[in-house]
Design a protein around this motif. Structure first.
Motif, PDB file in Angstrom:
ATOM      1  N   UNK A  18     -23.378  40.662  63.505  1.00 31.25           N
ATOM      2  CA  UNK A  18     -22.279  40.259  62.617  1.00 31.25           C
ATOM      3  C   UNK A  18     -21.349  41.439  62.347  1.00 31.25           C
ATOM      4  N   UNK A  19     -21.940  42.614  62.121  1.00 33.46           N
ATOM      5  CA  UNK A  19     -21.151  43.813  61.848  1.00 33.46           C
ATOM      6  C   UNK A  19     -20.237  44.141  63.024  1.00 33.46           C
ATOM      7  N   UNK A  20     -20.774  44.009  64.251  1.00 32.50           N
ATOM      8  CA  UNK A  20     -19.981  44.312  65.449  1.00 32.50           C
ATOM      9  C   UNK A  20     -18.811  43.347  65.601  1.00 32.50           C
ATOM     10  N   UNK A  21     -19.036  42.064  65.247  1.00 31.59           N
ATOM     11  CA  UNK A  21     -17.964  41.064  65.342  1.00 31.59           C
ATOM     12  C   UNK A  21     -16.839  41.393  64.361  1.00 31.59           C
ATOM     13  N   UNK A  22     -17.214  41.776  63.141  1.00 29.82           N
ATOM     14  CA  UNK A  22     -16.215  42.155  62.143  1.00 29.82           C
ATOM     15  C   UNK A  22     -15.426  43.381  62.597  1.00 29.82           C
ATOM     16  N   UNK A  23     -16.126  44.333  63.200  1.00 33.05           N
ATOM     17  CA  UNK A  23     -15.445  45.525  63.726  1.00 33.05           C
ATOM     18  C   UNK A  23     -14.451  45.151  64.818  1.00 33.05           C
ATOM     19  N   UNK A  24     -14.868  44.227  65.690  1.00 32.61           N
ATOM     20  CA  UNK A  24     -13.999  43.791  66.788  1.00 32.61           C
ATOM     21  C   UNK A  24     -12.722  43.152  66.251  1.00 32.61           C
ATOM     22  N   UNK A  25     -12.865  42.256  65.284  1.00 29.74           N
ATOM     23  CA  UNK A  25     -11.708  41.578  64.697  1.00 29.74           C
ATOM     24  C   UNK A  25     -10.791  42.582  64.003  1.00 29.74           C
ATOM     25  N   UNK A  26     -11.386  43.496  63.254  1.00 22.35           N
ATOM     26  CA  UNK A  26     -10.601  44.527  62.563  1.00 22.35           C
ATOM     27  C   UNK A  26      -9.849  45.400  63.556  1.00 22.35           C
ATOM     28  N   UNK A  27     -10.514  45.779  64.650  1.00 21.70           N
ATOM     29  CA  UNK A  27      -9.898  46.640  65.655  1.00 21.70           C
ATOM     30  C   UNK A  27      -8.738  45.941  66.355  1.00 21.70           C
ATOM     31  N   UNK A  28      -8.849  44.619  66.560  1.00 18.94           N
ATOM     32  CA  UNK A  28      -7.746  43.865  67.158  1.00 18.94           C
ATOM     33  C   UNK A  28      -6.512  43.969  66.262  1.00 18.94           C
ATOM     34  N   UNK A  29      -6.721  43.798  64.950  1.00 12.15           N
ATOM     35  CA  UNK A  29      -5.612  43.931  64.015  1.00 12.15           C
ATOM     36  C   UNK A  29      -5.029  45.328  63.992  1.00 12.15           C
ATOM     37  N   UNK A  30      -5.889  46.349  64.065  1.00 10.41           N
ATOM     38  CA  UNK A  30      -5.420  47.738  64.071  1.00 10.41           C
ATOM     39  C   UNK A  30      -4.610  48.033  65.327  1.00 10.41           C
ATOM     40  N   UNK A  31      -5.103  47.554  66.465  1.00 10.77           N
ATOM     41  CA  UNK A  31      -4.376  47.764  67.722  1.00 10.77           C
ATOM     42  C   UNK A  31      -3.045  47.038  67.735  1.00 10.77           C
ATOM     43  N   UNK A  32      -3.016  45.846  67.159  1.00 14.10           N
ATOM     44  CA  UNK A  32      -1.790  45.046  67.086  1.00 14.10           C
ATOM     45  C   UNK A  32      -0.724  45.777  66.263  1.00 14.10           C
ATOM     46  N   UNK A  52     -18.362  59.463  62.729  1.00 16.92           N
ATOM     47  CA  UNK A  52     -18.567  58.368  63.682  1.00 16.92           C
ATOM     48  C   UNK A  52     -17.267  57.585  63.882  1.00 16.92           C
ATOM     49  N   UNK A  53     -16.506  57.410  62.781  1.00 15.45           N
ATOM     50  CA  UNK A  53     -15.235  56.690  62.868  1.00 15.45           C
ATOM     51  C   UNK A  53     -14.237  57.464  63.731  1.00 15.45           C
ATOM     52  N   UNK A  54     -14.192  58.777  63.575  1.00 10.89           N
ATOM     53  CA  UNK A  54     -13.287  59.616  64.369  1.00 10.89           C
ATOM     54  C   UNK A  54     -13.655  59.547  65.840  1.00 10.89           C
ATOM     55  N   UNK A  55     -14.945  59.631  66.158  1.00  5.36           N
ATOM     56  CA  UNK A  55     -15.402  59.575  67.549  1.00  5.36           C
ATOM     57  C   UNK A  55     -15.045  58.235  68.189  1.00  5.36           C
ATOM     58  N   UNK A  56     -15.257  57.128  67.450  1.00  2.00           N
ATOM     59  CA  UNK A  56     -14.932  55.794  67.980  1.00  2.00           C
ATOM     60  C   UNK A  56     -13.429  55.662  68.214  1.00  2.00           C
ATOM     61  N   UNK A  57     -12.638  56.205  67.300  1.00  2.00           N
ATOM     62  CA  UNK A  57     -11.187  56.150  67.444  1.00  2.00           C
ATOM     63  C   UNK A  57     -10.724  56.898  68.685  1.00  2.00           C
ATOM     64  N   UNK A  58     -11.316  58.062  68.954  1.00  2.00           N
ATOM     65  CA  UNK A  58     -10.934  58.849  70.129  1.00  2.00           C
ATOM     66  C   UNK A  58     -11.232  58.110  71.423  1.00  2.00           C
ATOM     67  N   UNK A  87     -22.476  53.728  70.100  1.00  2.00           N
ATOM     68  CA  UNK A  87     -22.019  52.587  70.913  1.00  2.00           C
ATOM     69  C   UNK A  87     -21.749  51.331  70.096  1.00  2.00           C
ATOM     70  N   UNK A  88     -22.567  51.076  69.068  1.00  2.00           N
ATOM     71  CA  UNK A  88     -22.382  49.857  68.266  1.00  2.00           C
ATOM     72  C   UNK A  88     -21.088  49.893  67.465  1.00  2.00           C
ATOM     73  N   UNK A  89     -20.514  51.069  67.295  1.00  2.00           N
ATOM     74  CA  UNK A  89     -19.233  51.208  66.604  1.00  2.00           C
ATOM     75  C   UNK A  89     -18.098  51.399  67.606  1.00  2.00           C
ATOM     76  N   UNK A  90     -18.288  52.307  68.568  1.00  2.00           N
ATOM     77  CA  UNK A  90     -17.228  52.658  69.510  1.00  2.00           C
ATOM     78  C   UNK A  90     -16.847  51.506  70.437  1.00  2.00           C
ATOM     79  N   UNK A  91     -17.842  50.733  70.904  1.00  2.00           N
ATOM     80  CA  UNK A  91     -17.563  49.658  71.868  1.00  2.00           C
ATOM     81  C   UNK A  91     -16.663  48.565  71.288  1.00  2.00           C
ATOM     82  N   UNK A  92     -17.031  47.936  70.144  1.00  2.00           N
ATOM     83  CA  UNK A  92     -16.138  46.898  69.598  1.00  2.00           C
ATOM     84  C   UNK A  92     -14.787  47.439  69.156  1.00  2.00           C
ATOM     85  N   UNK A  93     -14.744  48.686  68.671  1.00  2.00           N
ATOM     86  CA  UNK A  93     -13.469  49.283  68.251  1.00  2.00           C
ATOM     87  C   UNK A  93     -12.545  49.463  69.452  1.00  2.00           C
ATOM     88  N   UNK A  94     -13.085  50.007  70.559  1.00  2.00           N
ATOM     89  CA  UNK A  94     -12.270  50.243  71.755  1.00  2.00           C
ATOM     90  C   UNK A  94     -11.752  48.936  72.342  1.00  2.00           C
TER      91      UNK A  94
END
Length: 270
Positions: free
Chosen positions: A1-15, A42-48, A220-227
């Motif tokens: 569930x956490x990964x799905x929320x991250x994915x949705x949030x990242x889509x909005x951030x990228x948009x 961890x957030x900085x690493x995923x963003x990079x 990976x559980x943070x960086x993958x859905x964010x990317x």
């Protein structure tokens, strides 16, 4: 569930990042730390990681359109990659609270820069380094090819060193600083500045991300859905950008950036 929320949030951030030309990293790091309470390292690493992916796609398009100044980019990358390495070493000794304060200050600066009206500054003559290294060039325009020259090359290298440090410290592409340096100091056309900056962002982020990966900060559980989310959001944002009045969006987003920056600073102070 956490990964799905991250994915949705990242889509909005990228948009939003694609529409505003700032990239998703400047949005996703505050969201991860303030909303999801993710460790800022961890957030900085995923963003990079996400910056490397999104920059690669956009850079290919600019290269195809002959907007990127490759010679200049390779030279300036000496400064940014060196700065990225120094920034990573500094980050190892900086407390997370200080990272929040630096990020908050950067967001305020970005908000002010988004209100700045972009105009082309034309260089009247080449810097001696530009002449020797043949850094001047041309790009296609509506009425033919426009030729341009390059000034203040040493200052540009110094500015890129600072941008590299910020990139590694905060997990951002530092594109706003790179564009400001090339546009304002080196007197490049704004289209060339933006395209060259986009090409450089990916290289700078790669150097920083590699260092964070070796230290074990890439989760990976943070960086993958964010990317993935930022890539998808960027694609949609690029398509929608031409249909939305950018002035209105920028005015609204300046308010959002200001609010988030204050929250980041308060979290750092507490």
């Amino acid at each position: 569930m956490f990964e799905v929320l991250l994915l949705i949030t990242a889509v909005g951030a990228g948009f939003l990042g694609a529409i505003l030309g700032l990239g998703g990293g400047i949005i996703i790091v505050p969201v991860l730390t303030l909303v999801y309470q993710v460790n800022i390292r961890y957030a900085i690493a995923a963003s990079l990681i996400s910056i490397v992916a999104t920059s690669s796609g956009a850079a290919a398009g600019y290269l195809k359109d002959s907007l990127t100044n490759l010679r200049l980019a390779v030279l300036l990358e000496v400064g940014t990659v060196t700065g990225a390495i120094v920034g990573f070493l500094i980050a190892s000794f900086i407390q997370p609270r200080l990272l929040f304060l630096i990020f908050g200050a950067f967001l305020l600066f970005s908000a002010l820069m988004m209100l700045r009206k972009r105009t082309d500054h034309v260089a009247v003559e080449n810097h001696p380094w530009s002449e020797a290294l043949k850094l001047h060039g041309s790009y296609p325009a509506e009425n033919g090819w426009h030729h341009y020259k390059v000034q203040n090359v040493p200052f540009g290298l110094f500015a890129m060193f600072g941008a590299g440090i910020l990139s590694a410290l905060l997990g951002i592409g530092s594109g706003i600083f790179k564009v400001l340096a090339m546009d304002g100091a080196m007197k490049l056309p704004i289209k060339v500045s933006s395209a060259t900056s986009n090409f450089m962002i990916g290289v700078t982020a790669s150097a920083s991300a590699g260092a964070y990966l070796l230290r074990g900060d890439v989760r990976p559980e943070i960086a993958a859905p964010v990317a993935i989310g930022i890539i998808v959001g960027s694609l949609f944002g690029a398509r929608v950008m031409t249909k939305i009045p950018s002035r209105k969006i920028r005015q609204i987003f300046v308010v959002v950036l200001s609010i988030v920056s204050i929250q980041m600073i308060i979290k750092g102070l507490s």
